[in-house]
Design a protein around this motif. Structure first.
Motif, short mmCIF file in Angstrom:
data_model
loop_
_atom_site.label_atom_id
_atom_site.label_comp_id
_atom_site.label_asym_id
_atom_site.label_seq_id
_atom_site.Cartn_x
_atom_site.Cartn_y
_atom_site.Cartn_z
N MET A 1 0.84 -1.18 0.00
CA MET A 1 0.00 0.00 0.00
C MET A 1 0.88 1.24 0.00
O MET A 1 1.73 1.40 0.88
N ARG A 2 0.69 2.10 -0.99
CA ARG A 2 1.46 3.33 -1.07
C ARG A 2 0.58 4.50 -0.65
O ARG A 2 -0.58 4.61 -1.05
N GLN A 3 1.16 5.39 0.15
CA GLN A 3 0.39 6.50 0.70
C GLN A 3 -0.21 7.37 -0.39
O GLN A 3 -1.38 7.77 -0.31
N ASP A 4 0.57 7.68 -1.42
CA ASP A 4 0.08 8.59 -2.46
C ASP A 4 -1.08 7.97 -3.24
O ASP A 4 -2.05 8.66 -3.57
N GLU A 5 -1.00 6.66 -3.50
CA GLU A 5 -2.06 6.00 -4.24
C GLU A 5 -3.36 5.97 -3.43
O GLU A 5 -4.45 6.20 -3.97
N ASP A 22 0.37 4.53 9.97
CA ASP A 22 1.22 4.46 11.16
C ASP A 22 0.51 3.70 12.27
O ASP A 22 1.13 2.92 13.02
N LEU A 23 -0.80 3.92 12.38
CA LEU A 23 -1.58 3.24 13.41
C LEU A 23 -1.64 1.74 13.14
O LEU A 23 -1.52 0.93 14.07
N LEU A 24 -1.79 1.36 11.88
CA LEU A 24 -1.81 -0.06 11.52
C LEU A 24 -0.47 -0.72 11.83
O LEU A 24 -0.43 -1.84 12.34
N VAL A 25 0.61 -0.02 11.53
CA VAL A 25 1.94 -0.57 11.80
C VAL A 25 2.16 -0.70 13.31
O VAL A 25 2.65 -1.72 13.80
N ALA A 26 1.78 0.34 14.06
CA ALA A 26 1.97 0.32 15.51
C ALA A 26 1.16 -0.78 16.17
O ALA A 26 1.57 -1.34 17.19
N SER A 27 0.00 -1.10 15.60
CA SER A 27 -0.86 -2.13 16.19
C SER A 27 -0.45 -3.54 15.78
O SER A 27 -1.02 -4.51 16.27
N GLY A 28 0.53 -3.64 14.88
CA GLY A 28 1.00 -4.96 14.47
C GLY A 28 0.22 -5.57 13.32
O GLY A 28 0.43 -6.73 12.97
N LEU A 29 -0.69 -4.80 12.72
CA LEU A 29 -1.48 -5.33 11.62
C LEU A 29 -0.81 -5.16 10.26
O LEU A 29 -1.22 -5.78 9.28
N ALA A 30 0.20 -4.30 10.21
CA ALA A 30 0.89 -4.05 8.95
C ALA A 30 2.37 -3.79 9.24
O ALA A 30 2.76 -3.59 10.40
N ARG A 32 6.11 -1.90 7.46
CA ARG A 32 6.67 -1.03 6.44
C ARG A 32 7.79 -1.76 5.70
O ARG A 32 8.65 -2.38 6.31
N ILE A 33 7.76 -1.65 4.38
CA ILE A 33 8.80 -2.22 3.54
C ILE A 33 9.59 -1.05 2.95
O ILE A 33 9.00 -0.21 2.25
N TYR A 35 11.26 1.64 0.87
CA TYR A 35 11.15 2.07 -0.53
C TYR A 35 9.96 1.46 -1.28
O TYR A 35 9.84 1.63 -2.49
N ARG A 36 9.08 0.76 -0.56
CA ARG A 36 7.94 0.13 -1.24
C ARG A 36 6.60 0.55 -0.64
O ARG A 36 5.61 0.61 -1.35
N GLY A 37 6.56 0.80 0.65
CA GLY A 37 5.30 1.19 1.27
C GLY A 37 4.95 0.30 2.45
O GLY A 37 5.83 -0.23 3.12
N VAL A 38 3.66 0.13 2.67
CA VAL A 38 3.16 -0.65 3.80
C VAL A 38 2.38 -1.84 3.28
O VAL A 38 1.64 -1.73 2.29
N ARG A 39 2.56 -2.98 3.91
CA ARG A 39 1.80 -4.16 3.51
C ARG A 39 1.21 -4.83 4.74
O ARG A 39 1.70 -4.66 5.86
N VAL A 40 0.15 -5.59 4.52
CA VAL A 40 -0.48 -6.35 5.60
C VAL A 40 0.53 -7.35 6.14
O VAL A 40 1.25 -8.00 5.38
N MET A 41 0.59 -7.46 7.46
CA MET A 41 1.56 -8.35 8.09
C MET A 41 1.30 -9.80 7.69
O MET A 41 0.18 -10.29 7.77
N GLU A 42 2.35 -10.47 7.24
CA GLU A 42 2.26 -11.89 6.92
C GLU A 42 2.81 -12.68 8.11
O GLU A 42 3.98 -12.54 8.46
N LEU A 43 1.95 -13.47 8.73
CA LEU A 43 2.33 -14.19 9.94
C LEU A 43 2.83 -15.59 9.62
O LEU A 43 2.22 -16.31 8.82
#
Length: 203
Positions: A1-5, A22-30, A32-33, A35-43
């Motif tokens: 997921m890219r912020q600009d898109e 940032d909230l998704l990342v802090a909660s452990g649901l996503a 940050r990669i 230079y690529r953006g944010v992705r859903v956490m793969e467990l």
């Protein structure tokens, strides 16, 4: 997921999108990669079983502490959640049922009055793939009725222990319920048996 898109699709500025991610990342649901953006956490299987084990310990502790201090309004709220969950018996209701279940567990943790425990629990519960279990029920609809009936029984048993002010029984009921969820993970998600069993009763 890219912020600009995302911002362009929603027609909003970058700021609320960045804060939401940032909230998704802090909660452990996503995550940050670079230079690529944010992705859903793969467990991984190990992360899932670790989350199950930690939930068992944390919810057992929370129930034990809550049994001595839980208020009548909090008990009533838990009973109301159980009543609402009994109305959601179809696959189409599972999204709402999942929200109610999470509210049920969080209410007990909050009732313990232990703020640090509540903060840690929120992080751990976000790593527990309850959404994967509900998704699996869509692939195995024949298991839905028994799964919901068992969940109702286990929730009711836990609330009764809290209502009776029995810390030991409340703790054991909470632990048994999470162990039951762990067995669902084993059955529905195909997590190796030895991983689940190794985490059921940590030393």
């Amino acid at each position: 997921m890219r912020q600009d898109e995302i911002a362009n699709q929603l027609g909003v500025s970058m700021t609320p999108v960045r804060e939401a991610l940032d909230l998704l990342v802090a909660s452990g649901l996503a995550e940050r990669i670079p230079y690529r953006g944010v992705r859903v956490m793969e467990l991984t299987n190990q992360e899932i079983t670790e989350a199950c084990s930690l939930r068992m310990v944390l919810e057992g502790l929370a129930a034990h502490e809550a049994a001595s201090v839980i208020t009548i309004p909090q008990i009533q709220h838990l009973e109301e959640i159980i009543d609402q969950m009994r109305l959601h018996v179809n696959l189409s209701d599972m999204s709402h049922a999942r929200q109610l279940s999470r509210e049920f567990h969080q209410t007990i943790v909050d009732a313990s009055g232990n703020q640090l425990l509540s903060m840690i629990y929120q992080i751990v519960s976000n790593r527990f793939p309850d959404w994967m279990l509900y998704e699996a029920l869509f692939r195995h609809p024949e298991l839905l009725e028994n799964s919901l009936a068992r969940e109702h029984t286990e929730h009711s048993t836990l609330v009764k222990a809290l209502k009776d002010g029995n810390p030991e029984l409340a703790c054991q009921s909470a632990r048994d319920h999470i162990i039951s969820l762990g067995r669902d993970i084993e059955e529905l998600l195909g997590i190796p048996v030895h991983l689940i069993k190794a985490k059921e009763y940590p030393a």
